[in-house]
Design a protein around this motif. Structure first.
Motif, mmCIF file in Angstrom:
data_model
loop_
_atom_site.group_PDB
_atom_site.id
_atom_site.type_symbol
_atom_site.label_atom_id
_atom_site.label_comp_id
_atom_site.label_asym_id
_atom_site.label_seq_id
_atom_site.Cartn_x
_atom_site.Cartn_y
_atom_site.Cartn_z
ATOM 1 N N GLY A 72 9.800 -12.919 4.232
ATOM 2 C CA GLY A 72 11.000 -13.390 5.502
ATOM 3 C C GLY A 72 12.176 -11.789 5.865
ATOM 4 O O GLY A 72 12.029 -12.171 6.493
ATOM 5 N N PHE A 73 11.532 -11.503 4.853
ATOM 6 C CA PHE A 73 12.524 -9.957 4.930
ATOM 7 C C PHE A 73 11.906 -9.048 5.949
ATOM 8 O O PHE A 73 10.848 -8.520 5.921
ATOM 9 C CB PHE A 73 12.804 -9.117 3.153
ATOM 10 N N ARG A 74 12.935 -8.164 6.230
ATOM 11 C CA ARG A 74 12.333 -7.149 7.505
ATOM 12 C C ARG A 74 13.022 -5.763 6.756
ATOM 13 O O ARG A 74 12.955 -5.091 7.649
ATOM 14 C CB ARG A 74 12.903 -7.693 8.445
ATOM 15 N N THR A 75 13.790 -5.741 5.920
ATOM 16 C CA THR A 75 13.732 -4.926 5.295
ATOM 17 C C THR A 75 13.774 -4.559 3.912
ATOM 18 O O THR A 75 12.795 -5.313 2.835
ATOM 19 C CB THR A 75 15.796 -4.660 4.863
ATOM 20 N N GLY A 95 1.256 -2.324 -9.271
ATOM 21 C CA GLY A 95 0.692 -2.911 -7.891
ATOM 22 C C GLY A 95 1.502 -3.277 -6.454
ATOM 23 O O GLY A 95 1.242 -2.761 -5.780
ATOM 24 N N CYS A 96 2.123 -3.959 -6.909
ATOM 25 C CA CYS A 96 3.294 -4.373 -5.556
ATOM 26 C C CYS A 96 4.094 -3.127 -5.755
ATOM 27 O O CYS A 96 4.278 -2.796 -4.447
ATOM 28 C CB CYS A 96 4.585 -5.321 -6.739
ATOM 29 N N TRP A 97 3.881 -1.911 -6.209
ATOM 30 C CA TRP A 97 4.743 -0.536 -6.055
ATOM 31 C C TRP A 97 3.965 0.092 -4.459
ATOM 32 O O TRP A 97 4.359 0.156 -3.784
ATOM 33 C CB TRP A 97 4.919 0.219 -6.399
ATOM 34 N N THR A 98 2.368 0.047 -5.017
ATOM 35 C CA THR A 98 2.065 0.517 -3.730
ATOM 36 C C THR A 98 1.628 -0.699 -2.995
ATOM 37 O O THR A 98 1.667 0.571 -1.591
ATOM 38 C CB THR A 98 -0.418 0.197 -4.511
ATOM 39 N N ARG A 99 1.575 -2.033 -2.498
ATOM 40 C CA ARG A 99 2.463 -2.526 -1.402
ATOM 41 C C ARG A 99 3.560 -2.373 -0.667
ATOM 42 O O ARG A 99 3.756 -2.525 0.512
ATOM 43 C CB ARG A 99 2.445 -3.852 -1.822
ATOM 44 N N THR A 100 4.645 -1.697 -2.079
ATOM 45 C CA THR A 100 5.466 -1.514 -1.428
ATOM 46 C C THR A 100 6.273 -0.487 -0.239
ATOM 47 O O THR A 100 6.814 -0.201 1.062
ATOM 48 C CB THR A 100 6.999 -1.305 -2.075
ATOM 49 N N LEU A 101 5.217 0.528 -0.547
ATOM 50 C CA LEU A 101 5.298 1.460 0.192
ATOM 51 C C LEU A 101 4.368 1.021 1.569
ATOM 52 O O LEU A 101 4.377 1.645 2.194
ATOM 53 C CB LEU A 101 3.902 3.236 -0.800
ATOM 54 N N HIS A 102 3.346 0.270 1.399
ATOM 55 C CA HIS A 102 2.825 0.093 2.509
ATOM 56 C C HIS A 102 3.534 -0.403 2.958
ATOM 57 O O HIS A 102 3.707 -0.296 4.010
ATOM 58 C CB HIS A 102 1.252 -0.471 2.534
ATOM 59 N N MET A 103 4.355 -1.337 2.698
ATOM 60 C CA MET A 103 5.662 -2.124 3.612
ATOM 61 C C MET A 103 5.976 -0.444 4.483
ATOM 62 O O MET A 103 6.872 -1.370 5.635
ATOM 63 C CB MET A 103 6.016 -2.879 3.000
ATOM 64 N N ARG A 104 6.237 0.108 3.632
ATOM 65 C CA ARG A 104 8.207 0.949 3.897
ATOM 66 C C ARG A 104 7.430 1.288 5.537
ATOM 67 O O ARG A 104 7.655 2.120 6.190
ATOM 68 C CB ARG A 104 8.061 1.751 3.233
ATOM 69 N N SER A 105 5.757 2.055 4.888
ATOM 70 C CA SER A 105 5.515 2.847 6.282
ATOM 71 C C SER A 105 5.570 2.434 7.453
ATOM 72 O O SER A 105 5.506 2.457 8.792
ATOM 73 C CB SER A 105 3.506 3.456 5.779
ATOM 74 N N TRP A 106 4.171 0.858 7.070
ATOM 75 C CA TRP A 106 4.650 -0.423 8.608
ATOM 76 C C TRP A 106 5.975 0.004 9.368
ATOM 77 O O TRP A 106 6.444 -0.325 10.323
ATOM 78 C CB TRP A 106 4.529 -1.117 7.891
ATOM 79 N N THR A 107 6.916 -0.339 8.313
ATOM 80 C CA THR A 107 8.715 -0.023 8.721
ATOM 81 C C THR A 107 8.922 0.891 9.549
ATOM 82 O O THR A 107 9.694 0.392 11.132
ATOM 83 C CB THR A 107 9.455 -0.054 7.662
ATOM 84 N N ARG A 108 8.523 2.114 9.032
ATOM 85 C CA ARG A 108 8.706 2.991 9.480
ATOM 86 C C ARG A 108 7.988 2.936 10.936
ATOM 87 O O ARG A 108 8.783 3.177 12.370
ATOM 88 C CB ARG A 108 8.322 4.545 9.083
#
Length: 116
Positions: A72-75, A95-108
Motif C-alpha cells: 500500500g505504500f507509494r513512497t 533479492g528484496c533490494w533488487t525489487r526495491t530498485l525496480h520500485m524506485r525506477s517505477w516511482t520515477r
C-alpha cells in the motif's frame, strides 16, 4: 476574534507510529489499554465498568523483525519497511533490494508521467 477555532477550520491529522528494531520479539503493550492497571480498582464489578468505558488508543507498532505488507505504500518508505525484517539474511536482503530498485525506477517514471 483571532485565535478562535471556527466551524470551517480543521486540524491536521497526527499518525503516531513506533518503530521497534530490537532483535528479540516485541512483548510490550500494543495499545494504551494494555498499559493501564484495571486491577487497581476495588472490586471486580468496578474493573469491568472501567474496561468497558475505557477508550483504547492503539499503538501503530512496526516491528523490524516481523514481515509486513508494504504493497500500500507509494513512497520508498514501503521499501524500508520491507527490508527491515531481512536485515539479518544477506540473500533475502539482496533479492528484496533488487525489487526495491525496480520500485524506485517505477516511482520515477510515474512522477515524470504525472508532471507531463
Amino acid at each position: 476574534m483571532q485565535g478562535r477555532y471556527r466551524q470551517e477550520d480543521r486540524i491536521a491529522p497526527v499518525y503516531t507510529i513506533c518503530l521497534y528494531h530490537g532483535q528479540e520479539k516485541w512483548d510490550g503493550p500494543r495499545g494504551l489499554k494494555d498499559m493501564v492497571d484495571f486491577a487497581a480498582v476495588h472490586s471486580e464489578a468496578e474493573k469491568k465498568d472501567w474496561e468497558r468505558a475505557f477508550i483504547d488508543y492503539p499503538m501503530r507498532l512496526i516491528c523490524a523483525n516481523e514481515p509486513m505488507d508494504c504493497s500500500g505504500f507509494r513512497t520508498s518508505l514501503g521499501a524500508v519497511f520491507a527490508l527491515l525484517p531481512l536485515r539479518g539474511t544477506r540473500q533475502a536482503w539482496s533479492g528484496c533490494w533488487t525489487r526495491t530498485l525496480h520500485m524506485r525506477s517505477w516511482t520515477r517514471r510515474r512522477r515524470r508521467q504525472s508532471a507531463s
